[in-house]
Write a protein that holds these residues in place. Structure first.
Motif, PDB file in Angstrom:
ATOM      1  N   ALA A   9      50.812  37.346 126.805  1.00 44.59           N
ATOM      2  CA  ALA A   9      50.662  38.803 126.780  1.00 44.59           C
ATOM      3  C   ALA A   9      51.440  39.403 125.609  1.00 44.59           C
ATOM      4  N   ASP A  10      52.620  38.839 125.376  1.00 46.65           N
ATOM      5  CA  ASP A  10      53.445  39.341 124.268  1.00 46.65           C
ATOM      6  C   ASP A  10      52.766  39.085 122.937  1.00 46.65           C
ATOM      7  N   ALA A  11      52.172  37.901 122.775  1.00 47.08           N
ATOM      8  CA  ALA A  11      51.470  37.573 121.537  1.00 47.08           C
ATOM      9  C   ALA A  11      50.257  38.468 121.353  1.00 47.08           C
ATOM     10  N   SER A  12      49.569  38.751 122.462  1.00 48.80           N
ATOM     11  CA  SER A  12      48.409  39.626 122.396  1.00 48.80           C
ATOM     12  C   SER A  12      48.809  41.036 121.975  1.00 48.80           C
ATOM     13  N   LEU A  13      49.985  41.498 122.485  1.00 47.49           N
ATOM     14  CA  LEU A  13      50.471  42.830 122.127  1.00 47.49           C
ATOM     15  C   LEU A  13      50.836  42.897 120.642  1.00 47.49           C
ATOM     16  N   VAL A  14      51.473  41.845 120.164  1.00 47.87           N
ATOM     17  CA  VAL A  14      51.844  41.809 118.731  1.00 47.87           C
ATOM     18  C   VAL A  14      50.592  41.829 117.871  1.00 47.87           C
ATOM     19  N   ALA A  15      49.572  41.089 118.249  1.00 52.65           N
ATOM     20  CA  ALA A  15      48.329  41.052 117.479  1.00 52.65           C
ATOM     21  C   ALA A  15      47.641  42.410 117.493  1.00 52.65           C
ATOM     22  N   ALA A  16      47.671  43.067 118.657  1.00 51.17           N
ATOM     23  CA  ALA A  16      47.052  44.395 118.752  1.00 51.17           C
ATOM     24  C   ALA A  16      47.770  45.397 117.855  1.00 51.17           C
ATOM     25  N   GLU A  17      49.108  45.313 117.851  1.00 50.69           N
ATOM     26  CA  GLU A  17      49.881  46.194 116.983  1.00 50.69           C
ATOM     27  C   GLU A  17      49.555  45.953 115.510  1.00 50.69           C
ATOM     28  N   ALA A  18      49.412  44.689 115.142  1.00 49.62           N
ATOM     29  CA  ALA A  18      49.101  44.352 113.759  1.00 49.62           C
ATOM     30  C   ALA A  18      47.744  44.898 113.354  1.00 49.62           C
ATOM     31  N   ARG A  19      46.741  44.757 114.274  1.00 51.39           N
ATOM     32  CA  ARG A  19      45.405  45.292 113.974  1.00 51.39           C
ATOM     33  C   ARG A  19      45.440  46.812 113.814  1.00 51.39           C
ATOM     34  N   LEU A  20      46.222  47.468 114.693  1.00 51.72           N
ATOM     35  CA  LEU A  20      46.327  48.931 114.636  1.00 51.72           C
ATOM     36  C   LEU A  20      47.002  49.384 113.339  1.00 51.72           C
ATOM     37  N   LEU A  21      48.087  48.719 112.975  1.00 56.44           N
ATOM     38  CA  LEU A  21      48.787  49.074 111.734  1.00 56.44           C
ATOM     39  C   LEU A  21      47.909  48.830 110.514  1.00 56.44           C
ATOM     40  N   ALA A  22      47.134  47.746 110.546  1.00 52.01           N
ATOM     41  CA  ALA A  22      46.233  47.448 109.425  1.00 52.01           C
ATOM     42  C   ALA A  22      45.159  48.527 109.299  1.00 52.01           C
ATOM     43  N   ALA A  23      44.631  48.956 110.455  1.00 47.68           N
ATOM     44  CA  ALA A  23      43.615  50.004 110.427  1.00 47.68           C
ATOM     45  C   ALA A  23      44.192  51.314 109.896  1.00 47.68           C
ATOM     46  N   LEU A  24      45.414  51.659 110.357  1.00 52.72           N
ATOM     47  CA  LEU A  24      46.060  52.883 109.876  1.00 52.72           C
ATOM     48  C   LEU A  24      46.358  52.798 108.385  1.00 52.72           C
ATOM     49  N   ALA A  25      46.793  51.615 107.926  1.00 47.39           N
ATOM     50  CA  ALA A  25      47.076  51.442 106.504  1.00 47.39           C
ATOM     51  C   ALA A  25      45.817  51.633 105.674  1.00 47.39           C
ATOM     52  N   THR A  26      44.685  51.140 106.170  1.00 45.89           N
ATOM     53  CA  THR A  26      43.416  51.314 105.457  1.00 45.89           C
ATOM     54  C   THR A  26      43.052  52.787 105.354  1.00 45.89           C
ATOM     55  N   LEU A  27      43.227  53.512 106.460  1.00 49.28           N
ATOM     56  CA  LEU A  27      42.929  54.946 106.451  1.00 49.28           C
ATOM     57  C   LEU A  27      43.850  55.697 105.482  1.00 49.28           C
ATOM     58  N   LEU A  32      45.153  58.274 100.184  1.00 48.11           N
ATOM     59  CA  LEU A  32      46.373  58.308  99.374  1.00 48.11           C
ATOM     60  C   LEU A  32      46.347  59.386  98.286  1.00 48.11           C
ATOM     61  N   PRO A  33      45.262  59.526  97.497  1.00 49.58           N
ATOM     62  CA  PRO A  33      45.273  60.580  96.466  1.00 49.58           C
ATOM     63  C   PRO A  33      45.504  61.969  97.054  1.00 49.58           C
ATOM     64  N   ASP A  34      44.848  62.258  98.178  1.00 41.79           N
ATOM     65  CA  ASP A  34      45.030  63.572  98.813  1.00 41.79           C
ATOM     66  C   ASP A  34      46.446  63.728  99.348  1.00 41.79           C
ATOM     67  N   LEU A  35      47.000  62.654  99.914  1.00 36.44           N
ATOM     68  CA  LEU A  35      48.355  62.719 100.447  1.00 36.44           C
ATOM     69  C   LEU A  35      49.367  62.955  99.328  1.00 36.44           C
ATOM     70  N   LEU A  36      49.223  62.239  98.216  1.00 37.71           N
ATOM     71  CA  LEU A  36      50.135  62.423  97.088  1.00 37.71           C
ATOM     72  C   LEU A  36      50.034  63.836  96.517  1.00 37.71           C
ATOM     73  N   GLU A  37      48.820  64.357  96.457  1.00 45.71           N
ATOM     74  CA  GLU A  37      48.627  65.721  95.979  1.00 45.71           C
ATOM     75  C   GLU A  37      49.310  66.718  96.924  1.00 45.71           C
ATOM     76  N   ALA A  38      49.221  66.464  98.224  1.00 48.51           N
ATOM     77  CA  ALA A  38      49.866  67.343  99.201  1.00 48.51           C
ATOM     78  C   ALA A  38      51.384  67.284  99.083  1.00 48.51           C
ATOM     79  N   VAL A  39      51.924  66.090  98.849  1.00 43.46           N
ATOM     80  CA  VAL A  39      53.374  65.940  98.669  1.00 43.46           C
ATOM     81  C   VAL A  39      53.828  66.695  97.427  1.00 43.46           C
TER      82      VAL A  39
END
Length: 296
Positions: A9-27, A32-39
């Motif tokens: 279960a712990d390994a499954s949770l770690v894998a799920a977190e990794a998939r979620l972080l990867a998806a967020l990183a892709t988004l 990124l250009p819009d975010l940098l412009e906003a900053v």
């Protein structure tokens, strides 16, 4: 059996977190250009608000700006004194509540050729008077206000000139200074050598600005000091006259009778003295134009 299930279960949770972080990183990468412009926009807005807040703290005025090499600063105050961060001068003027007691001085100077005796502004200011009267503070005040104007900060001065017009602080190509003692063992420069180097740099900057059709400001605190008084005065006179011929706006202080005489003889130069109480000799930090002060 339970331990194996927990590990799975712990390994499954770690894998799920990794998939979620990867998806967020892709988004985030896509945005990124819009975010940098906003900053960048937020940083620019923060800087504008900070400049406005600083100007409000000293009841600042927004000057008219241009590139004509002029300053018209009614009742200008040194920024640190205007904020109440007082040194010796501020405490003498008003103690703990010195911010309200800071003396403002009006400085009006023009660019090259304006001090021609036809009603234009003088090109230079020569301040005289005894030590501790505030000459250096006036010089530094004008230079600092020129920098603040370039940065877009409301200036610590009155909001109108004597004729009812707005303050003026044009943009200068450069602001050269020779203030205090700049001797350096590391650079192999004595006090006098350091002064000469600063004056040489100011002359070069003035010549470059003139060649580009722009204006420069030069601030000289007791030019010609740290050597034989007669020779130092001759050098200082040569530097000041060369700067004026190059179109520079010059602010200087002096104890030299020769330079005081120059100020009275050259129509491009306005002479002023820092006033004191006649009875006690206490400095009033108020500049009197057209007066030559004694030195002691």
């Amino acid at each position: 059996r339970l331990s194996a299930a927990a590990r799975e279960a712990d390994a499954s949770l770690v894998a799920a977190e990794a998939r979620l972080l990867a998806a967020l990183a892709t988004l985030l990468r896509r945005a990124l250009p819009d975010l940098l412009e906003a900053v960048d926009a937020a940083a620019e807005l923060d800087a504008v608000l900070a400049r406005g807040k600083l100007g409000a703290a000293w009841d600042g005025a927004v000057p008219t700006v241009g590139e004509g090499g002029r300053v018209r600063l009614p009742l200008a105050r040194h920024p640190l004194l205007a904020l109440g961060r007082t040194g010796r001068e501020g405490r003498a003027a008003g103690g703990a509540d010195a911010a309200e007691a800071v003396v403002g001085n009006t400085v009006e100077l023009g660019g090259s050729g304006s001090g021609d005796g036809t009603g234009g502004l003088p090109q230079a200011l020569m301040l005289t008077g005894p030590n501790g009267g505030g000459k250096s503070v006036v010089l530094k005040t004008v230079a600092l206000l020129a920098v603040l104007a370039r940065l877009g900060v409301p200036l610590p001065c009155a909001s109108v000139c004597a004729d009812g017009s707005a303050p003026v602080c044009d943009f200068f190509e450069s602001i050269s200074t020779d203030l205090d003692d700049s001797q350096s063992l590391a650079a192999g420069a004595s006090s006098f050598t350091a002064h000469l180097r600063s004056c040489g740099a100011a002359l070069e900057a003035a010549a470059a600005a003139r060649g580009a059709g722009r204006h420069t400001m030069v601030v000289l605190d007791e030019p010609g000091a740290s050597t034989d008084p007669a020779q130092g005065a001759a050098i200082a006179r040569s530097v000041i006259e060369s700067l004026l011929d190059s179109g520079a706006l010059v602010l200087a202080s002096t104890h030299s009778d020769a330079l005081k005489t120059l100020g009275l003889a050259d129509a491009r130069i306005a002479v002023g003295s820092m006033s004191r109480e006649p009875e006690t000799g206490r400095p009033l930090y108020r500049m009197l134009l057209g007066c030559v002060g004694s030195s002691h």
